[in-house]
Design an enzyme around this catalytic site. Structure first.
Site, short mmCIF file in Angstrom:
data_model
loop_
_atom_site.label_atom_id
_atom_site.label_comp_id
_atom_site.label_asym_id
_atom_site.label_seq_id
_atom_site.Cartn_x
_atom_site.Cartn_y
_atom_site.Cartn_z
N HIS A 69 0.71 -1.07 -0.25
CA HIS A 69 0.04 -0.07 0.04
C HIS A 69 0.92 1.23 0.04
CE1 HIS A 69 -2.68 3.21 1.13
NE2 HIS A 69 -2.31 3.31 2.32
N HIS A 94 4.30 6.73 5.17
CA HIS A 94 3.21 7.58 5.67
C HIS A 94 2.31 7.14 6.86
CE1 HIS A 94 0.53 5.29 2.75
NE2 HIS A 94 -0.65 5.63 3.54
N GLU A 98 1.82 5.74 12.64
CA GLU A 98 0.39 5.55 13.22
C GLU A 98 0.34 3.97 13.56
OE1 GLU A 98 -2.25 6.94 10.54
OE2 GLU A 98 -3.93 6.30 11.66
N ASP A 99 0.83 3.28 12.72
CA ASP A 99 0.29 1.90 12.87
C ASP A 99 1.68 0.83 13.35
OD1 ASP A 99 -1.89 2.55 11.49
OD2 ASP A 99 -1.52 1.82 9.61
N ASP A 160 -2.99 8.77 -1.13
CA ASP A 160 -3.18 7.73 -0.10
C ASP A 160 -4.83 7.26 -0.26
OD1 ASP A 160 -3.33 5.98 2.05
OD2 ASP A 160 -3.62 7.62 3.67
N ASP A 280 -22.28 16.29 -25.47
CA ASP A 280 -20.70 16.42 -25.14
C ASP A 280 -20.11 15.58 -24.59
OD1 ASP A 280 -22.38 17.65 -23.42
OD2 ASP A 280 -21.32 19.52 -23.05
MN MN Z 1 -2.48 4.63 4.12
#
Ligand code: MN
Length: 752
Positions: A69, A94, A98-99, A160, A280
């Site tokens: 990812h 990124h 956080e993870d 992301d 169009d």
């Molecule tokens: Mn992400």
């Protein structure tokens, strides 16, 4: 914070990647080399290693290893948005802070302060999104704040989201819908404002695909069917122009891509027209390569008008006057000798890059002195954001978002001050907007306007090219009704502020009326108790209660009664009575679908939820009339029953935002036996016996019960709506197919 934290112990320089990951890295580095000057390959490699190591053992919903990812996000940054090496590294990292166990300090030590700050911004943004109680409005504000700090943070966030949307089909249905709703309401408008046209289009299409898969597939298939004839048409159309361009030695490229699916869908909805009548579907684009300049765009324009007749009203010169998001191009619509209208856009390569990549291209070219001032529109936008953020009001978030979204999508008009100064305003602006745009004091004191030398009412809409003069009085003339006549944020927020002040006065009056009574009856009541009572009487606040009293829409004696009962019994004796009396008074709108839909109740088992819906009562909502085969979800209503909505239903969108925890996945079981309401719109040529033929076909041949048929005909044309009972989507489609075959019917389609 956790005290048993693992200390950082990666040695990135010595770590050797396995063959597969070496391949991944090589591909990313190749993209970097192709899209940026002298990328810091060591930096990218180290960031890649860290993301791989720190996410080791974790998988995504798709079952793939997690590091793929951030890698995909980094590829989007390098290739599709075209940013720098630092952004690529930040994209790779990124999700780490956080993870995983990695801290910001670790990032700073390994990669330096710039990467660290980007990650910090990204982590904060994503924290904002994850926190459940945060309103979208606040999210929006925060997003703006980080944007003002470093634009790269927001661009990485876009990448992301783009990758998450591309892989959204791996998630449960309910999650898909809430992510899609958030994307279409927050990210797409932002991408539009930043001029990230390509990303915006893809995000919109992916959201459309997630919320209305049937509608999406329908348009996609139609576009595919027409591809060949479209390409042929473009070839023939461009032939004389191509020749002339070549003869004059131009370096150019011609593109004729169709518009994106969601925009076609919106057009069909807006104009209430079937696909076949949207003309169009594509625009032809002529892109001039170096060394061509903007002067050459005008030469190409003259080539086009040598061969075809232009429609003057459709001509747009965004080259001399760029849009606020920096977009520049010449647009012209011409007519072929067969009467077909074709839009042609002419621009240089640089302009094209700005058009497709917007902010990113701007960011990239910012250093170049040659480009100075050319994307001034964007700087103005960033300034505007800063200005708004500098004067925050805590209760204003929702209003702000409304205005902001309005401004994000609006088309622009160009008007002039009496001195000939150009001002850009959103379409639909009035002299009041113009006055506030010049100065808030001019707005407040405006009493009349002169447009092109003539006196006009202040609420008249302005058009491009108007020269506007505001006539002011000595004192404020601000009128609360103006709120309906303005579209700019500046004007709206000032008028709202005024309305709030006026409301305060009324509610102060109400409070005074109450206090007199309280004194007379010797009530001893804390503010807290009063708030409780206001709440029981179904007012959102004490302030609102006093406002109702002050404006004579609620009798102060009823409050007295409620207070008396509260004080004597500690509870509400006349509570039910109060409520009943109040219902007649209240003029608030109710957005709850529990009231909108008194839906038909289903008896037989035709829906399943996790394979079972045995003990749950459910019904079909009237706002979208789902029928078997439609893409649906359930909403747990307050009485415990389940309301079934179509996933593209507008009421559902509201519910997904406000009560996402009450949305559940459901699917149709194989057998049903119940009947549903379906509606068909028909258009055709009127003739004797047509209605007879239609009702015969439906009731006799197709054995379908009609509820109603409504037609109007006008000078030979015929339009109507048929409402009928159907078993499922297939049944409805079958009816449509057969109705289409009736002599005189030009179109028939499902009517929402
Ligand atoms: Mn992400």
């Amino acid at each position: 914070m956790s005290q048993t934290k693992v200390t950082y112990n990666y040695n990135l320089d010595e770590y050797e990647l396995a063959e597969v990951q070496q391949g991944d890295l090589a591909k990313l580095l190749e993209l970097c080399r192709k899209n940026m000057k002298d990328p810091d390959e060591k930096l990218v490699e180290r960031a890649f290693k860290l993301t791989y190591l720190s996410h080791d053992g974790i998988t995504r919903a798709s079952g793939e290893p997690y590091y793929l990812h951030p890698l995909a996000v980094a590829e989007i940054i390098a290739e599709e948005i075209g940013m720098d090496d630092v952004s690529v590294a930040a994209a790779l990292l990124h999700d780490t802070v956080e993870d995983t166990d990695i801290t910001l300090k670790d990032i700073e030590q390994e990669f330096g302060p710039v990467v660290m700050q980007l990650i910090d911004g990204l982590t904060k943004i994503s924290g904002v999104f994850k926190s459940k109680n945060v309103k979208q409005a606040e999210t929006f504000m925060k997003l703006l704040m980080y944007m003002a700090e470093d634009l790269r943070v927001v661009l990485i966030k876009f990448a992301d989201r783009l990758h998450n949307m591309r892989t959204i089909h791996h998630l449960p249905r309910k999650k898909q819908l809430s992510i899609a709703t958030e994307t279409i309401e927050l990210y797409a408008p932002f991408a539009h404002r930043f001029g990230l046209y390509k990303i915006k289009s893809e995000l919109e299409d992916l959201c459309f695909k997630a919320t209305d898969p049937t509608g999406y597939k329908f348009i996609a298939r139609k576009l595919r069917d027409k591809k060949e004839s479209r390409e042929e048409f473009i070839d023939v159309f461009m032939e004389p122009i191509r020749e002339q361009l070549e003869r004059s030695g131009f370096n150019f490229e011609i593109k004729g891509r169709p518009k994106h699916i969601y925009s076609i869908y919106k057009k069909m909805m807006r104009q209430q027209k079937p696909f076949e009548e949207i003309y169009d579907l594509f625009a032809i684009r002529i892109i001039l390569d170096e060394p061509h300049t903007k002067e050459d765009c005008w030469r190409v324009y003259s080539f086009i008008t040598d061969s075809y007749t232009p429609i003057p009203e459709r001509f747009r010169d965004f080259v001399s006057v760029p849009k606020a998001n920096g977009y520049r191009s010449l647009h012209t619509t011409v007519i072929t000798n067969r009467g077909r209208k074709v839009e042609v856009q002419i621009r240089t390569r640089h302009m094209d890059e700005i058009a497709e990549k917007g902010l990113a291209a701007h960011w990239k070219y910012k250093e170049g002195a040659e480009q100075q001032g050319k994307e001034a529109g964007l700087d103005k936008f960033v300034d505007w954001v800063r200005e708004v953020l500098d004067n925050p009001r805590p209760d204003a978030a929702t209003e702000f978002v409304e205005d902001f979204q309005l401004n994000l999508y609006s088309r622009e008009i160009y008007v002039f001050t009496p001195n000939g100064e150009l001002r850009t305003l959103p379409q639909g602006s009035t002299p009041i907007d113009f006055a506030f745009d010049i100065h808030s004091e001019i707005g407040e004191r405006a009493i009349a306007a002169k447009v092109n030398g003539k006196m006009v009412p202040l609420r008249n809409k302005l058009s491009s090219g108007d020269q506007v003069e505001i006539i002011t009085g000595k004192v404020s003339n601000l009128n609360p009704d103006w709120i309906n006549d303005v579209v700019t944020h500046k004007a709206r927020s000032r008028i709202r502020q005024y309305i709030r002040q006026e409301e305060r006065k009324v509610s102060d009056d109400g409070r005074e009326m109450w206090e007199k009574k309280a004194e007379r009856y010797n009530f001893e009541l804390s503010d807290q108790d009063l708030a409780k009572i206001a709440n029981k009487l179904e007012f959102p606040s004490i302030q609102a209660m006093f406002f109702a009293i002050g404006s004579d829409s609620y009798d102060v004696n009823r409050l007295v009664k409620a207070v008396r009962s509260f004080l004597s019994k500690g509870r509400f004796e006349g509570e039910e009575e109060e409520k009943a009396a109040q219902k007649d008074d209240k003029k608030t709108e109710v957005y709850d679908d529990r009231i909108i839909g008194d839906a038909q109740t289903a008896n037989k088992q035709m829906l399943t939820m996790d394979g079972n819906l045995d003990n749950i009562k459910y019904s079909f909502s009237k706002c979208c009339n789902p029928i078997p085969g439609d893409d649906v979800v359930g909403y747990i209503s307050r009485n415990g029953g389940l309301k079934i909505h179509r996933t593209n239903c507008n009421n559902l969108k509201h519910l997904i935002k406000t009560e996402p925890e009450y949305i559940v996945d459901v699917s149709w079981s194989k057998k049903s036996g119940n009947q549903f309401i379906g509606a068909i719109k028909i258009i055709g040529e009127d003739r004797v016996g047509l209605i007879n033929d239609i009702s015969n076909m439906i009731s006799t041949t197709l054995k379908t019960n009609m509820k109603s048929i409504n037609v109007s005909s006008d000078t030979g044309a015929f339009e109507g709506t048929i409402i009928l009972y159907v078993d499922d989507l297939k049944h409805l489609e079958n009816v449509i197919k057969r109705v289409m075959k009736i002599d005189g019917i030009k179109q028939a389609y499902r009517y929402e």
